[in-house]
Scaffold this motif. Sequence first.
Motif, PDB file in Angstrom:
ATOM      1  N   ARG A 157     -16.955 -49.229  31.787  1.00  4.57           N
ATOM      2  CA  ARG A 157     -17.185 -49.110  33.382  1.00  4.57           C
ATOM      3  C   ARG A 157     -17.681 -50.378  33.998  1.00  4.57           C
ATOM      4  N   ARG A 158     -17.364 -50.935  35.025  1.00  3.40           N
ATOM      5  CA  ARG A 158     -17.726 -51.916  36.063  1.00  3.40           C
ATOM      6  C   ARG A 158     -18.272 -51.316  37.140  1.00  3.40           C
ATOM      7  N   ARG A 159     -19.978 -51.401  37.354  1.00  2.00           N
ATOM      8  CA  ARG A 159     -20.302 -50.897  38.407  1.00  2.00           C
ATOM      9  C   ARG A 159     -20.137 -51.631  39.739  1.00  2.00           C
ATOM     10  N   ARG A 160     -19.876 -50.856  40.871  1.00  2.00           N
ATOM     11  CA  ARG A 160     -19.521 -51.226  41.969  1.00  2.00           C
ATOM     12  C   ARG A 160     -18.409 -52.522  42.016  1.00  2.00           C
ATOM     13  N   TYR A 161     -17.501 -52.499  41.177  1.00  2.00           N
ATOM     14  CA  TYR A 161     -16.446 -53.485  41.035  1.00  2.00           C
ATOM     15  C   TYR A 161     -15.694 -53.515  42.427  1.00  2.00           C
ATOM     16  N   TYR A 162     -15.152 -52.360  42.925  1.00  2.00           N
ATOM     17  CA  TYR A 162     -14.450 -52.420  44.271  1.00  2.00           C
ATOM     18  C   TYR A 162     -15.632 -52.384  45.305  1.00  2.00           C
ATOM     19  N   GLN A 163     -15.113 -53.202  46.368  1.00  2.00           N
ATOM     20  CA  GLN A 163     -15.994 -53.290  47.317  1.00  2.00           C
ATOM     21  C   GLN A 163     -15.824 -52.401  48.683  1.00  2.00           C
ATOM     22  N   ALA A 164     -14.688 -52.185  48.840  1.00  2.00           N
ATOM     23  CA  ALA A 164     -14.361 -51.605  50.156  1.00  2.00           C
ATOM     24  C   ALA A 164     -13.059 -50.326  50.102  1.00  2.00           C
ATOM     25  N   PRO A 165     -13.919 -49.389  49.904  1.00  2.00           N
ATOM     26  CA  PRO A 165     -15.309 -48.821  49.842  1.00  2.00           C
ATOM     27  C   PRO A 165     -15.789 -49.187  48.539  1.00  2.00           C
ATOM     28  N   PRO A 166     -17.151 -49.230  48.471  1.00  2.00           N
ATOM     29  CA  PRO A 166     -17.525 -49.401  47.054  1.00  2.00           C
ATOM     30  C   PRO A 166     -17.464 -48.369  46.115  1.00  2.00           C
ATOM     31  N   GLU A 167     -17.157 -48.722  44.747  1.00  2.00           N
ATOM     32  CA  GLU A 167     -16.782 -47.797  43.726  1.00  2.00           C
ATOM     33  C   GLU A 167     -16.648 -48.547  42.463  1.00  2.00           C
ATOM     34  N   ASP A 168     -17.171 -47.578  41.543  1.00  2.00           N
ATOM     35  CA  ASP A 168     -16.815 -48.373  39.920  1.00  2.00           C
ATOM     36  C   ASP A 168     -15.687 -48.235  39.401  1.00  2.00           C
ATOM     37  N   ALA A 169     -15.288 -49.244  38.842  1.00  2.00           N
ATOM     38  CA  ALA A 169     -14.149 -49.440  37.993  1.00  2.00           C
ATOM     39  C   ALA A 169     -14.142 -48.760  36.571  1.00  2.00           C
ATOM     40  N   VAL A 170     -13.148 -48.294  35.939  1.00  2.00           N
ATOM     41  CA  VAL A 170     -12.972 -47.744  34.720  1.00  2.00           C
ATOM     42  C   VAL A 170     -12.010 -48.975  34.184  1.00  2.00           C
ATOM     43  N   VAL A 171     -12.569 -49.481  33.126  1.00  2.00           N
ATOM     44  CA  VAL A 171     -11.638 -50.528  32.228  1.00  2.00           C
ATOM     45  C   VAL A 171     -10.996 -49.886  31.140  1.00  2.00           C
ATOM     46  N   MET A 172      -9.736 -50.156  31.189  1.00  2.00           N
ATOM     47  CA  MET A 172      -8.784 -49.570  30.313  1.00  2.00           C
ATOM     48  C   MET A 172      -8.270 -50.370  29.297  1.00  2.00           C
ATOM     49  N   ARG A 173      -7.898 -50.137  28.216  1.00  2.00           N
ATOM     50  CA  ARG A 173      -7.117 -50.913  27.019  1.00  2.00           C
ATOM     51  C   ARG A 173      -6.164 -50.366  26.310  1.00  2.00           C
ATOM     52  N   LEU A 174      -5.091 -51.119  26.353  1.00  2.00           N
ATOM     53  CA  LEU A 174      -3.726 -50.690  25.440  1.00  2.00           C
ATOM     54  C   LEU A 174      -3.785 -51.857  24.438  1.00  2.00           C
ATOM     55  N   THR A 175      -4.159 -51.209  23.105  1.00  4.06           N
ATOM     56  CA  THR A 175      -3.907 -52.140  21.830  1.00  4.06           C
ATOM     57  C   THR A 175      -2.489 -52.299  21.538  1.00  4.06           C
ATOM     58  N   LEU A 176      -1.982 -53.431  21.398  1.00  2.99           N
ATOM     59  CA  LEU A 176      -0.676 -53.854  21.141  1.00  2.99           C
ATOM     60  C   LEU A 176      -0.645 -54.339  19.561  1.00  2.99           C
ATOM     61  N   ARG A 177      -1.605 -54.936  19.225  1.00  4.76           N
ATOM     62  CA  ARG A 177      -1.882 -55.288  17.737  1.00  4.76           C
ATOM     63  C   ARG A 177      -3.313 -55.396  17.473  1.00  4.76           C
ATOM     64  N   PRO A 178      -3.723 -55.085  16.236  1.00  2.08           N
ATOM     65  CA  PRO A 178      -5.150 -55.118  15.720  1.00  2.08           C
ATOM     66  C   PRO A 178      -5.729 -56.308  15.876  1.00  2.08           C
ATOM     67  N   ARG A 179      -6.684 -56.650  16.360  1.00  2.00           N
ATOM     68  CA  ARG A 179      -7.500 -58.136  16.291  1.00  2.00           C
ATOM     69  C   ARG A 179      -8.400 -58.108  14.880  1.00  2.00           C
ATOM     70  N   LEU A 180      -8.253 -59.006  14.111  1.00  2.00           N
ATOM     71  CA  LEU A 180      -9.136 -59.343  12.857  1.00  2.00           C
ATOM     72  C   LEU A 180     -10.324 -59.744  13.068  1.00  2.00           C
ATOM     73  N   GLY A 181     -11.502 -59.255  12.645  1.00  2.00           N
ATOM     74  CA  GLY A 181     -12.897 -59.720  12.663  1.00  2.00           C
ATOM     75  C   GLY A 181     -12.917 -60.876  11.551  1.00  2.00           C
ATOM     76  N   PRO A 182     -14.148 -61.347  11.383  1.00  2.00           N
ATOM     77  CA  PRO A 182     -14.333 -62.520  10.502  1.00  2.00           C
ATOM     78  C   PRO A 182     -14.024 -62.155   9.169  1.00  2.00           C
TER      79      PRO A 182
END
Length: 197
Positions: A157-182
Amino acid sequence: MSEAKNAGRAPGLREMAEGDLDAIARLESELFGAEAWSRGLLATELEASQGAEADRRYVVIESDDAAVETGADAGRMQPRLLGYAGLYHAGGLTSADLLTIATVPAARGRGLASRMLAELVGTARRTGCPDVLLEVRQSNESAQRLYARHGFVPIGRRRRYYQAPPEDAVVMRLTLRPRLGPVGTSEAHEVRETTSE
């Protein structure tokens, strides 16, 4: 072509063109109010979607029936713009960001946003992006349901991301391929980039 011959044809999806900018700028103002992109910003975004160095893609969807355009095109019959959408894909070097997606109110509920979203997700896939990220207003439950149907999941979530009117944003993700870690771990590396709906 007569209306009878046009009846039943699906609205056409195509690349956004410079000739669309005036109509899109009007729609931006109607649909997004104080957070609307200016015509100048739209033109800059469109320019970045063209040529060998393009790092984004913009599409429009238009009706199969004709509407009279005003201004330089007065009296000329052209398809009516029903929606538009854009994606930043960085040539597959990082996460893709859904920059914008909009349909005119009278055309909602016909699967047009879903069609544009699927097209842009396909672009992210073809360019090699590991995932697609977006933000959506916390109160926009219908958009969140659309994204969920396409496999997006809330990741923050991003607090007060939108300003007119002020509102939080929900961040969403679609994974297309896995990311490898170290090396030696099975952790996926998570990148949280943001865009505007």
